[in-house]
Each structure stands twice: as C-alpha cells, then as structure tokens.
Design an enzyme around this catalytic site. Structure first.
Site, PDB file in Angstrom:
ATOM      1  N   HIS A   1       0.872  -1.142  -0.020  1.00 35.49           N
ATOM      2  CA  HIS A   1      -0.033   0.116  -0.210  1.00 35.49           C
ATOM      3  C   HIS A   1       1.038   1.331   0.042  1.00 35.49           C
ATOM      4  CE1 HIS A   1       0.047   1.388   4.380  1.00 35.49           C
ATOM      5  NE2 HIS A   1       0.500   0.176   4.611  1.00 35.49           N
TER       6      HIS A   1
ATOM      7  N   ASP B   1       5.673   2.913   7.287  1.00 28.03           N
ATOM      8  CA  ASP B   1       4.198   2.262   6.858  1.00 28.03           C
ATOM      9  C   ASP B   1       3.561   3.105   5.899  1.00 28.03           C
ATOM     10  OD1 ASP B   1       1.933   0.983   7.029  1.00 28.03           O
ATOM     11  OD2 ASP B   1       1.273   1.583   8.727  1.00 28.03           O
TER      12      ASP B   1
ATOM     13  N   GLU C   1      -5.449   1.375   2.035  1.00 23.70           N
ATOM     14  CA  GLU C   1      -5.216   0.402   3.148  1.00 23.70           C
ATOM     15  C   GLU C   1      -5.263   0.692   4.503  1.00 23.70           C
ATOM     16  OE1 GLU C   1      -2.895  -2.332   5.608  1.00 23.70           O
ATOM     17  OE2 GLU C   1      -2.921  -0.259   5.277  1.00 23.70           O
ATOM     18  N   GLU C   2      -5.034   1.788   4.818  1.00 25.80           N
ATOM     19  CA  GLU C   2      -5.139   2.181   6.439  1.00 25.80           C
ATOM     20  C   GLU C   2      -6.555   2.420   6.714  1.00 25.80           C
ATOM     21  OE1 GLU C   2      -2.862   1.941   8.113  1.00 25.80           O
ATOM     22  OE2 GLU C   2      -0.976   2.507   7.179  1.00 25.80           O
TER      23      GLU C   2
ATOM     24  N   ASP D   1       4.670  -4.981   3.092  1.00 22.44           N
ATOM     25  CA  ASP D   1       3.926  -3.913   4.170  1.00 22.44           C
ATOM     26  C   ASP D   1       4.725  -3.661   5.148  1.00 22.44           C
ATOM     27  OD1 ASP D   1       2.413  -2.168   5.437  1.00 22.44           O
ATOM     28  OD2 ASP D   1       0.674  -3.231   5.290  1.00 22.44           O
TER      29      ASP D   1
ATOM     30  N   HIS E   1       2.078   4.602  12.769  1.00 16.92           N
ATOM     31  CA  HIS E   1       0.917   5.555  12.753  1.00 16.92           C
ATOM     32  C   HIS E   1       0.950   6.908  13.472  1.00 16.92           C
ATOM     33  CE1 HIS E   1      -2.197   2.101  11.505  1.00 16.92           C
ATOM     34  NE2 HIS E   1      -0.851   2.222  10.621  1.00 16.92           N
TER      35      HIS E   1
END
Length: 311
Positions: free
Chosen positions: A113, A125, A159-160, A188, A281
């Site tokens: 992603h 990420d 994707e998130e 990923d 994140h």
C-alpha cells in the site's frame, strides 16, 4: 499496515529453520541498492512535506505519490494504469504496472500500500514496501530480466482505512482474470527501526501454493544469513483480498507496535521490551524512522522471491 484489534494473536510466531533448509536451489537475483530505495523514501517524505505532512487517502499527498511512482515506471517501459475507487466520500487510486512479456495466463503479482495515515508521512508504513517493490521493478528493466511468467505490480490506496484499494482491485477482476494470478506477494513495513524478520505463514488458512511462497521467502533470507519467524498476519494487510479470491499469497514484515521479546533481540539485535516500530501510525514515521539494514535485506529478498517465482 492497518490496526487489527486481535493484534497479539495475529503476531504469534514460530521458528522455521527446517523449512528454510528444504528450499530449492535459487536463481541469481540482483543485489538491490538500498541507496536507491532510500532515494525513493526521500521522495515520499518530500511529497508529504509539501502536502500537509501526510500521503493519506483523499489527500493531495497520496495522488502526488501515485503520479511520481507512475512516472518512474512509465520511463522504465512498464504499462501502467491508475484505477480509481471511492471511499469515505473521497476518490482513491490504485496504480497497476505490468512488465512486458511473460505468460499472460500465469501472472506473478507483487504489491504494497502506498497510502499513509493522516497523522504522518508513513515512511515505514508503507513507504518502505512501496519503495522496495518500485526499485525491484526498475531493476527488472535494468538487468533485462525476461521471466517466463508475466509480472505485475500494484500500489494500493486506502489500505489504512480497511484494505479498500486492494479489495476494489480484486473485486474488479473477472473470474478468469483472477485465475490467471498464480501468486501475490505483499510487502508492508519492511524497514522498522527495531526490526524483526517475519515471513507470512502460508499454512495459516491461506490458499494452496502459499506455503511454497513462504518457503521461497525464507530461502531468500537464509541466502543472506538471516533467521526468520513465521507470522500469522490474518486479514491485516492487502494480501487478504487476494487470499479471499483463492490466490496463493506470501509476504515479509519487520514488525509494528508489538514489543520485541528478549529472544528476538538475541536473534536479531535491537532492543527487547520496545516496539518494533515506536512511530507506528505517528507523525514521527519519517525517513529517520528506518533501519537501513532491514530495508536492504528485505529489498534483496523481494528480488530473490520474484526472480525465483517468475522465472
């Protein structure tokens, strides 16, 4: 990589020395330049900096990321297309790139992603997976690799927010088109700052053929002297849409918010009692949030897996 409530269960690991030892002889693959992968990550960081600090779905930084990756692939002779979808009132985009040649009825696909969360630029990420497969794609052209099978790459949007882009792509395929994809490899988070070396568990309810992909990835790490553990990633990343369609899946992962154990630190180095990625994140997921050794090793294993799956 999106958050999964049952995360602890999803990251249970097992040793894999015997499976690695059983792997077949390998086809030589190029050594992927980690400096080139880092240059791509620097570009993603610059895009985020110029677009509100992130590359999230529905935000200008995401589309700028798609356009930049597409420009690199177009220049290398790939056939590219941008697939749009809608989620949350915003337009999302997948980038699909096909390498010329190979058996169109026997497709090997690699993906990851491209979006970040809104909180930060998403360099680990999943800038790492996105940049690594980009460089592997470019090296196909640079080395004039001529695989027997057809090779396709995908960079997924949203994707998130629940694997929206990859799901939209798989759902758009006819039954015949799905049947042509014989393997999907997902990457990923491949440069976590306190890294582990995890390979997706192909026996964890995955489609037929997934164990062979698992063993090929394990063999890639064995070839560079790195021990691995299996991880049961479940529906946590974009491979899930392909698995639901009955397509064999595999992938690598260097860890997210789960804590590294003492045994894992003894095996891989790093710091026990700390998360694999303390900036998961968060706004600090920048180019400073990368372990270059892990990034380098994973990029080489991606190439190893592609060369030995598509040949």
């Amino acid at each position: 990589m999106r958050i999964l409530i049952a995360l602890a269960a999803a990251l249970m690991v097992t040793g894999t020395t015997a499976a690695q030892a059983a792997a077949p002889a390998a086809l030589a693959a190029p050594n992927i330049s980690v400096a080139n992968v880092q240059a791509h990550l620097n570009q993603f960081q610059s895009i985020a900096n110029a677009n509100g600090g992130n590359r999230a779905h529905g935000r200008p930084g995401y589309l700028a990321s798609v356009n930049w990756v597409k420009s690199k692939l177009d220049a290398a002779g790939f056939t590219t297309r941008v697939q749009s979808f809608t989620y949350g009132g915003a337009t999302g985009y997948n980038l699909i790139a096909d390498y010329p040649g190979g058996d169109a009825n026997n497709v090997v696909m690699l993906g990851g992603h491209l979006d970040s969360v809104t909180a930060g630029p998403g360099i680990n990420d999943n800038g790492t997976g996105s940049a690594s497969i980009l460089e592997v794609a470019l090296q196909m052209k640079a080395t004039n690799f001529q695989p027997t099978k057809h090779v396709r790459f995908g960079w997924w949007g949203a994707e998130e927010l629940g694997l929206r882009g990859s799901t939209a792509y798989v759902n758009s395929l006819s039954t015949t088109e799905k049947s042509r994809i014989k393997a999907y490899l997902n990457f990923d988070m491949t440069g976590s700052p306190n890294p582990g070396y995890f390979v997706y568990n192909g026996a964890d309810g995955q489609p037929t053929g997934s164990v062979a992909l698992q063993q090929r990835l394990q063999a890639g790490f064995t070839s560079i002297g790195v021990q691995t553990e299996l991880t049961n990633v479940g529906g946590r990343s974009d491979h899930a849409a392909f698995a639901r369609a009955g397509i064999a899946t595999g992938g690598t992962f260097t860890g997210a918010e789960v804590t590294k154990t003492s045994a894992q630190a003894a095996k891989w180095g790093g710091t026990a009692g700390q998360a694999f990625d303390r900036c998961y994140h968060r706004s600090c997921d920048t180019t400073s949030n990368i372990n270059v050794t892990a990034l380098d090793r994973n990029a080489d294993v991606i190439a190893y897996a592609l060369w030995n799956t598509a040949a």
